[in-house]
Write a protein that holds these residues in place. Structure first.
Motif, short mmCIF file in Angstrom:
data_model
loop_
_atom_site.label_atom_id
_atom_site.label_comp_id
_atom_site.label_asym_id
_atom_site.label_seq_id
_atom_site.Cartn_x
_atom_site.Cartn_y
_atom_site.Cartn_z
N ALA A 732 0.83 -1.20 0.00
CA ALA A 732 0.00 0.00 0.00
C ALA A 732 0.87 1.25 0.00
N TYR A 733 0.49 2.21 -0.83
CA TYR A 733 1.15 3.51 -0.74
C TYR A 733 0.86 4.14 0.60
N TYR A 734 -0.43 4.13 0.94
CA TYR A 734 -0.83 4.76 2.18
C TYR A 734 -1.82 3.88 2.90
N SER A 735 -1.68 3.85 4.19
CA SER A 735 -2.60 3.03 4.97
C SER A 735 -3.25 3.81 6.09
N ALA A 736 -2.71 4.97 6.44
CA ALA A 736 -3.31 5.77 7.52
C ALA A 736 -4.37 6.70 6.95
N ILE A 770 5.87 14.61 -1.75
CA ILE A 770 7.18 14.44 -1.10
C ILE A 770 7.34 13.01 -0.62
N ASP A 771 6.27 12.47 -0.02
CA ASP A 771 6.32 11.12 0.52
C ASP A 771 6.43 10.09 -0.61
N LEU A 772 5.65 10.29 -1.67
CA LEU A 772 5.67 9.33 -2.77
C LEU A 772 7.02 9.30 -3.47
N CYS A 773 7.62 10.48 -3.65
CA CYS A 773 8.91 10.56 -4.35
C CYS A 773 10.09 10.32 -3.43
N GLU A 774 9.82 10.10 -2.15
CA GLU A 774 10.87 9.84 -1.16
C GLU A 774 11.92 10.95 -1.15
N LEU A 775 11.40 12.18 -1.17
CA LEU A 775 12.31 13.32 -1.13
C LEU A 775 12.72 13.61 0.30
N THR A 776 13.91 14.11 0.49
CA THR A 776 14.38 14.51 1.82
C THR A 776 14.54 16.01 1.84
N GLY A 777 14.22 16.59 2.97
CA GLY A 777 14.29 18.05 3.03
C GLY A 777 14.56 18.51 4.44
N PRO A 778 14.31 19.80 4.71
CA PRO A 778 14.56 20.37 6.03
C PRO A 778 13.81 19.62 7.12
N ALA A 779 14.32 19.69 8.32
CA ALA A 779 13.79 18.90 9.43
C ALA A 779 12.38 19.30 9.81
N HIS A 780 11.98 20.56 9.51
CA HIS A 780 10.65 20.98 9.95
C HIS A 780 9.56 20.43 9.06
N PHE A 781 9.94 19.75 7.97
CA PHE A 781 8.94 19.10 7.15
C PHE A 781 8.80 17.64 7.56
N LYS A 782 7.71 17.07 7.15
CA LYS A 782 7.40 15.68 7.55
C LYS A 782 8.46 14.72 7.02
N THR A 783 8.98 13.89 7.89
CA THR A 783 9.95 12.89 7.47
C THR A 783 9.25 11.83 6.63
N PRO A 784 9.73 11.54 5.45
CA PRO A 784 9.05 10.57 4.59
C PRO A 784 9.16 9.16 5.12
N VAL A 785 8.20 8.36 4.76
CA VAL A 785 8.21 6.95 5.12
C VAL A 785 9.12 6.21 4.16
N LYS A 786 10.04 5.43 4.66
CA LYS A 786 10.92 4.66 3.79
C LYS A 786 10.15 3.51 3.16
N LYS A 794 6.85 3.73 -9.40
CA LYS A 794 5.43 3.70 -9.74
C LYS A 794 4.84 5.10 -9.86
N ILE A 795 5.64 6.15 -9.73
CA ILE A 795 5.13 7.52 -9.80
C ILE A 795 6.01 8.33 -10.73
N VAL A 796 5.36 9.24 -11.44
CA VAL A 796 6.11 10.17 -12.27
C VAL A 796 5.47 11.55 -12.10
N ARG A 844 1.57 4.30 -14.41
CA ARG A 844 2.09 4.82 -13.15
C ARG A 844 1.15 5.91 -12.63
N VAL A 845 1.39 6.32 -11.39
CA VAL A 845 0.68 7.48 -10.85
C VAL A 845 1.32 8.72 -11.45
N ILE A 846 0.54 9.47 -12.22
CA ILE A 846 1.04 10.67 -12.87
C ILE A 846 0.54 11.89 -12.10
N VAL A 847 1.49 12.68 -11.59
CA VAL A 847 1.16 13.89 -10.85
C VAL A 847 1.48 15.10 -11.72
N VAL A 848 0.46 15.88 -12.03
CA VAL A 848 0.63 17.04 -12.90
C VAL A 848 0.95 18.26 -12.03
#
Length: 894
Positions: A732-736, A770-786, A794-796, A844-848
């Protein structure tokens, strides 16, 4: 339910009174068959548990109003004491009397009267303790009104019952039925039984019925009935030798006037039992799962702990409850009618022998009536457990005592039989009929539920595999998070004062799942009415909408004897999946829900979405009953159970996936038909494969970004995320639940309904991207799920800004397809659109992405028009991404 131990399963049968076929009730509907009425009243008997009562287990309805009752049974009864042909000792008589009174007094507390006491209905277990059988026959038949035979035996019936005469419901000319018997009727029957025990033989069995009745009536003129009975039957010498306390007991029981006769509860406190009562400890009613009391308050461990592990000949099955053993017996091929036929209890006649003499023009028949000797057979047939035990012989003893603290997989690994582990991969309908597999699941869930809420997480884990049907009601309550003293809360709701909604409830109930025998019974209607009214009264900000009765039906069916739990489950279910659906004006909630559903169709199946939009077959025409009742209005209960087993593991967005899965099963027919044909198709929905529907729903759920199903009218955010809304093994991409997450600057912004309806593809949040692309960024943003590396492919992200803007900063890994390469300056489509570059990314999941949301929505709509699946738009566009510091620029080429 009590453990089986040395008991057996017994079955007996009787016929309910038939009703005329051409008569309707006051509401214009056909009369409810008496067998259905009996079946509904029987259910409460399954909850009456006491050491002095034989546990009722099940009732089965057959042809021609035949009913078969299954209950705990023992081979020995009081008749065995008469075979000794000598008086029973006074000590034994007092013991039997006290134990019978314990059972009778407990029955009376629950509003029950035995009325059928006789030697063969007073059973004795292996320790010689009393077990009262058939104590519910009088209750389930509405005091005998629903059967054509009298309840009770003239030899043991009290004078006031004899004086009333007989009444049969099929003989309407007899007028009003007699008043029901009270607890004191059983005291007289007890006195006769004790008198016979003291005399050492059954005294009143060989006298003609007319003489017997005359004699009983004449007893009213006697001062000492015990002495008169002894003289009449030649046992005066024996009776005179009885101790004073036994004689006092007999005289109190055999008091002619009911007003002077004590009740069972009063007799228990009488001085005649002064030396007996101290030998018995008061019965403690087991604490229910959902209450404010400690379930372990009365737990006592033996001095020698090894006593807990002693099971004769490793007969682990005998330690399971009676209802569990019966359920497994049925799975192992048990057939009630076959068992009774083999013992000669059920006897069929050739059809020609049952024909009436003649039939009038109006359909009324005259001729031979049903043979009264077949209306009730008092014989109880013992159900053989040999076949079940043979089936379970290879199941290891560890399966009966699973270790809950062991961190193992959810498969039943504790069994030595490897086939049980392999059974998990079989279709659900096969697993539910597999005896060995169900045994392991029932034992495991039983232990987990007893440890609820401490073991709530493990219940979630096991429920992802499957839920055993026998424990589905409690398992659902655990999944919905029901806790606390639900009975006290339910009792505190006023369910009696008339309210305006009463009329609508009365009209809806007779139409709700009335194919089901249990819900169609009068008791089912009463319980429906009470639970629905309790919900309406306790939610003053909400109103009763038609369909709420269908929503209540699964919970009431599974918790038929626990209205409080049915109400609690319903009250927990509605806020989670149908938040604000039952407002007085719910149009804005419904319209938003249907719009999001329409976007989900376009997201997962653009070809189908295009066709349905072209013919004007919008979700408003067919999907409102789906979601307002969570599919209970369109599917029978047995399918709803399998569907909701999975629904309860998901969040409020999971119903969208179920709806899309249903449409995909009908996909070929929908694509081949126009508007009128589609309307007809949904007016009588074809057969839906529920297991396939569940499987595909989970897959669709796994492909759906969590914020794509965002609704501003969904349940408000919770303090913390609920990680239990997961499907475990699935990628699952997301379960919560999206609404359970705290709002941040990267969350989705609410849209006006008109703006939402104008967009074909759903929006997703920057946080999602951000979560789908597994991007990393500043600490004040949500830490992505590995996530596994395979998920990243599966995403573009498709950036439709101009090349210049793209080169100034873009999301790593995104591709640039400028809006101007697809649409001209006036919005017209170019002959060679640049979307051809996306062909290799189809699936794939296409995000415009864009700076202008209108352009992004138009571009996404074009992709859907050319059948690109899984297309969504970044909510807020690139303006949401710029502050994150996650954008990158192309490396300068050397």
């Amino acid at each position: 339910m009590q453990p089986l131990r040395d008991a057996e399963l017994g079955a007996f049968t009787f016929f309910a009174s038939p009703l005329p076929h051409d008569v309707c009730g006051s509401n214009g509907l056909p009369l409810t068959p008496n067998s259905i009425k009996i079946l509904g009243r029987f259910q409460i008997l399954k909850t009456i548990t006491h050491p002095r009562l034989c546990q009722y287990v099940d009732i089965s309805r057959g042809k021609h109003e035949r009913l078969v009752v299954v209950a705990e049974h023992y081979e020995h009864n009081l008749k065995d004491l008469f075979k000794q042909d000598k008086p029973v000792s006074s000590e034994k008589v007092l013991q039997i009397a006290y134990e019978m009174l314990e059972g009778l007094a407990f029955m009376n507390k629950h509003g029950l009267v035995h009325r059928a006491l006789s030697p063969h209905n007073v059973l004795l277990d292996c320790k010689g303790k009393v077990k009262l059988a058939k104590f519910g026959l009088y209750h389930m038949t509405d005091h005998g009104a629903d059967v054509d035979f009298p309840i009770g035996y003239p030899s043991y019936l009290p004078p006031e019952v004899i004086a009333q005469g007989s009444f049969h419901s099929s003989e309407g000319s007899l007028g009003e039925p007699p008043l029901p018997s009270g607890p004191k009727a059983d005291v007289w029957s007890l006195g006769v039984l004790l008198f016979e025990l003291c005399a050492g033989r059954q005294l009143l069995q060989n006298i003609e019925i007319s003489e017997r009745l005359k004699f009983i009536i004449t007893l009213g003129c006697m001062d000492d009935i015990v002495t008169v009975l002894a003289e009449e039957h030649g046992c005066l010498d024996i009776i005179k030798e009885l101790p004073e306390n036994v004689m006092a007991l007999l005289r109190k029981c055999l008091t002619f006037l009911p007003s002077k006769r004590p009740t069972p509860a009063e007799l228990l406190e009488d001085i005649v039992f002064e030396g007996v009562s101290c030998l018995y400890t008061p019965y403690q009613i087991p604490v229910s799962l959902f209450s404010s009391s400690l379930r372990c308050a009365h737990l006592e461990l033996p001095e020698d702990i090894n006593e807990l592990c002693k099971v004769d000949e490793e007969d682990y099955l005998s330690e399971r409850s009676v209802d569990e053993v019966y359920h497994l017996w049925c799975l192992a091929g048990g057939d009630l009618e076959k068992e009774l036929t083999n013992k000669g209890i059920i006897q069929s006649k050739p059809p020609v022998c049952t024909l009436p003499n003649f039939i009038l023009e109006d359909g009324e028949s005259f001729g031979q009536s049903r043979d009264r000797s077949f209306l009730l057979d008092d014989t109880t047939v013992t159900l053989s457990l040999c076949q079940l035990k043979n089936r379970l012989k290879d199941v290891a003893g560890e399966a009966y005592y699973p270790l809950l603290e062991d961190e193992q997989s959810s498969l039943p690994q504790s069994n030595s039989n490897n086939e049980l582990s392999a059974a998990v991969s079989l279709p659900l309908i096969i697993r539910e009929r597999d005896t060995e597999y169900q045994l392991t699941r029932i034992v495991l869930f039983d232990r987990l539920l007893k440890a609820y809420p401490y073991k709530k997480n493990q219940i979630w884990k096991e429920a992802r595999v499957d839920i055993p049907p026998l424990l589905r009601g409690l398992a659902w309550a655990a999944l919905l998070g029901v806790e606390g003293d639900i009975q006290a809360k339910y009792d505190g709701i006023d369910k009696d004062t008339p309210i305006p909604t009463d009329r609508q409830i009365e009209v809806d109930i007779p139409r709700c799942h009335q194919y089901d025998e249990l819900l169609s019974s009068p008791q089912g209607h009463i319980k429906f009415r009470r639970v629905l009214k309790a919900w309406v009264v306790s939610h003053p900000d909400l109103v009763y909408w038609q369909g709420l009765d269908s929503l209540c039906a699964p919970f009431l069916y599974l918790n038929f004897n626990n209205e409080a739990l049915a109400y609690a489950c319903m009250s927990a279910f509605i806020p989670k999946y149908l938040y604000n659906f039952f407002l007085k004006d719910n149009s804005h909630v419904i319209q938003e829900y249907l719009t999001v559903f329409s976007q989900m169709i376009a997201f997962h199946d653009p070809e189908l979405s295009n066709h349905l939009n072209e013919i004007g077959f919008i979700p408003d025409l067919y999907a409102i009953p789906w979601f307002l009742t969570m599919f209970t209005h369109v599917f029978p209960l047995h399918k709803i159970f399998h569907l909701w087993d999975t629904l309860l593991l998901g969040n409020s967005s999971f119903p969208f996936c179920i709806g899309v899965a249903i449409l995909q099963q009908l996909r070929d027919r929908l694509l081949a038909n126009g508007f009128n044909e589609c309307i007809l198709l949904f007016s009588d929905l074809p057969e839906i494969d529920i297991e396939r529907c569940v499987r595909e729903s989970i897959n669709l759920f796994c492909w759906t970004p969590k914020s794509a199903t965002y609704r501003q009218h969904a349940q408000p955010p919770k303090p913390t995320g609920d990680s239990s809304s997961s499907f475990g093994k699935n990628p699952a991409y997301y379960s919560a639940e999206y609404q359970d997450l705290p709002n941040t600057d990267l969350s989705r912004e609410p849209l006006k309904l008109s703006e939402l309806k104008a967009e074909i593809s759903p929006r997703i949040s920057a946080e999602d991207l951000i979560d789908l692309c597994e991007l990393t960024g500043p600490a004040h943003f949500k830490t992505p799920v590995k996530r596994p590396k395979t998920v990243k492919t599966k995403i573009v992200a498709v950036d439709i800004r101009s090349s210049e803007d793209f080169n100034r900063g873009h999301i790593p890994g995104s591709i640039n397809v400028p809006y101007s390469s697809v649409f001209g300056p006036d919005g017209e489509m170019l002959q060679s659109p640049g979307t051809n570059a996306l062909t290799s990314y189809k699936g794939r999941v296409i995000v415009v992405l864009s700076n202008i949301m209108k352009n992004a929505a138009t571009f996404a709509a074009h992709l859907v028009k050319v059948n690109y699946p899984r297309v969504c738009v970044l909510d807020g566009g690139m303006n949401k991404m710029k502050p994150t510091g996650l954008l990158t620029v192309p490396s300068p080429q050397i």
